[in-house]
Design a protein around this motif. Sequence first.
Motif, PDB file in Angstrom:
ATOM      1  N   LYS A   1     -58.009 -39.053 -84.160  1.00 37.42           N
ATOM      2  CA  LYS A   1     -58.663 -40.267 -83.665  1.00 37.42           C
ATOM      3  C   LYS A   1     -59.578 -40.872 -84.724  1.00 37.42           C
ATOM      4  O   LYS A   1     -59.719 -42.098 -84.820  1.00 37.42           O
ATOM      5  CB  LYS A   1     -59.453 -39.947 -82.383  1.00 37.42           C
TER       6      LYS A   1
ATOM      7  N   LEU B   1     -57.548 -42.903 -87.098  1.00 43.17           N
ATOM      8  CA  LEU B   1     -57.187 -44.171 -86.463  1.00 43.17           C
ATOM      9  C   LEU B   1     -58.351 -45.162 -86.524  1.00 43.17           C
ATOM     10  O   LEU B   1     -58.155 -46.348 -86.823  1.00 43.17           O
ATOM     11  CB  LEU B   1     -56.785 -43.922 -85.005  1.00 43.17           C
ATOM     12  N   ALA B   2     -59.564 -44.677 -86.271  1.00 44.68           N
ATOM     13  CA  ALA B   2     -60.751 -45.546 -86.294  1.00 44.68           C
ATOM     14  C   ALA B   2     -61.006 -46.083 -87.693  1.00 44.68           C
ATOM     15  O   ALA B   2     -61.335 -47.260 -87.880  1.00 44.68           O
ATOM     16  CB  ALA B   2     -61.970 -44.781 -85.786  1.00 44.68           C
TER      17      ALA B   2
ATOM     18  N   GLY C   1     -56.148 -45.343 -77.575  1.00 44.44           N
ATOM     19  CA  GLY C   1     -57.390 -45.764 -78.214  1.00 44.44           C
ATOM     20  C   GLY C   1     -58.081 -44.641 -78.967  1.00 44.44           C
ATOM     21  O   GLY C   1     -57.443 -43.722 -79.481  1.00 44.44           O
ATOM     22  N   PHE C   2     -59.410 -44.726 -78.998  1.00 47.06           N
ATOM     23  CA  PHE C   2     -60.202 -43.778 -79.770  1.00 47.06           C
ATOM     24  C   PHE C   2     -60.831 -42.677 -78.916  1.00 47.06           C
ATOM     25  O   PHE C   2     -61.587 -41.846 -79.444  1.00 47.06           O
ATOM     26  CB  PHE C   2     -61.328 -44.527 -80.513  1.00 47.06           C
TER      27      PHE C   2
ATOM     28  N   LYS D   1     -58.783 -46.443 -90.077  1.00 46.41           N
ATOM     29  CA  LYS D   1     -57.695 -47.370 -90.410  1.00 46.41           C
ATOM     30  C   LYS D   1     -57.915 -48.738 -89.781  1.00 46.41           C
ATOM     31  O   LYS D   1     -57.741 -49.776 -90.437  1.00 46.41           O
ATOM     32  CB  LYS D   1     -56.361 -46.786 -89.943  1.00 46.41           C
ATOM     33  N   GLU D   2     -58.329 -48.755 -88.514  1.00 46.08           N
ATOM     34  CA  GLU D   2     -58.465 -50.036 -87.802  1.00 46.08           C
ATOM     35  C   GLU D   2     -59.711 -50.807 -88.207  1.00 46.08           C
ATOM     36  O   GLU D   2     -59.712 -52.034 -88.179  1.00 46.08           O
ATOM     37  CB  GLU D   2     -58.429 -49.793 -86.288  1.00 46.08           C
ATOM     38  N   THR D   3     -60.794 -50.098 -88.565  1.00 47.30           N
ATOM     39  CA  THR D   3     -62.024 -50.787 -88.967  1.00 47.30           C
ATOM     40  C   THR D   3     -62.022 -51.123 -90.449  1.00 47.30           C
ATOM     41  O   THR D   3     -62.717 -52.043 -90.885  1.00 47.30           O
ATOM     42  CB  THR D   3     -63.265 -49.932 -88.666  1.00 47.30           C
ATOM     43  N   GLY D   4     -61.246 -50.354 -91.232  1.00 46.73           N
ATOM     44  CA  GLY D   4     -61.237 -50.562 -92.670  1.00 46.73           C
ATOM     45  C   GLY D   4     -62.465 -49.999 -93.368  1.00 46.73           C
ATOM     46  O   GLY D   4     -62.668 -50.203 -94.570  1.00 46.73           O
TER      47      GLY D   4
ATOM     48  N   LYS E   1     -69.502 -46.508 -84.798  1.00 49.71           N
ATOM     49  CA  LYS E   1     -69.626 -47.434 -85.913  1.00 49.71           C
ATOM     50  C   LYS E   1     -71.109 -47.746 -86.081  1.00 49.71           C
ATOM     51  O   LYS E   1     -71.744 -48.303 -85.177  1.00 49.71           O
ATOM     52  CB  LYS E   1     -68.844 -48.726 -85.651  1.00 49.71           C
TER      53      LYS E   1
END
Length: 341
Positions: A259, A262-263, A210-211, A265-268, A150
Amino acid sequence: MADIYILGIESSCDDTSAAVLKNGVILSNVTASQEVHRAYGGVVPELASRAHQQNVVPVVDQALKKAGITKEQLSAIAFTRGPGLMGSLLVGVNFAKGFARSLEIPLIDVNHLQGHVMAHFIKENEADDHMPPFPFICLLVSGGNSQIVKVNAYNDMEVLGQTIDDAAGEAIDKCAKVLEWGYPGGPVIDKYARQGNPHAFRFSEPHIEGFDYSFSGFKTSFLYSLRKWIADDPKFIEKNKFDLAASIEFTIVDILMKKLRLAVKETGITHVAVAGGVSANNGLRNAFKEHAEKYGWTIYIPKFSYTTDNAAMIACVGTFKYLDEDFATINLPAFSKVTFK
């Protein structure tokens, strides 16, 4: 305000590179690769450091000449401090220190991984504005690293997930080595995969929370399957090389993208970039384009020349740090450990 000329020096592995940026715009990017390692199926650290010693002066000289400037015009010298092979790093670090001191200009240390991420900010011209906005998510994939990062700012990067064993590029090279397709294996698998069926063979994929990534299970699955197929047919590899390459590439890209989805989606955060040597892979690039269309991502894919180790990305970070007057001391050591700090 006076023009800012930053000389970047990259020597973390087996490529000696030097580049000059003027106010963030690339003027030159010269790289000398080391063919000697092909015979050994991988980079030999001692040979790499010796080659860097031979290459660093002519590469820097060519970078300055192609940029059309003299060394006296340089504002600062940025160098890769780490991570990487210690012997290789020391050549670039010590040259940069000596050159900066002789010119009496600032010295700027750059994290190699940060350089890969910030390759997206190398300007081709003054009007170039293709850069991702902060914050964005970056998939950093190379021979030694596989990370989801990120990126909050050029100097604020948070690793959300990373490999717990091999990196994606390492897994590709090891598969190519078993298949006796030479080193580095990435370009060969990429070439063959374009002609094969990605669903011809199935290999196991890890189930890690997780990631974080893992490629050891995939490699084991590939090796055991290949042994069985060769036992049944000694000419199996030659008969199926295109499908094998396509299936290897598909599995690795699938592991990476699951992955990454997923990252995101979760961070937006839907501004998504890819960086590092494996980002030159066409299968991964196509997957990014498909995800942009399917999930509404805004994607950032670097030019092929900025995917592998290069000094332009080091000079790019150097430009940001120069503006912040974030300079290095002459006694700063190189580091080999993988870290963003």
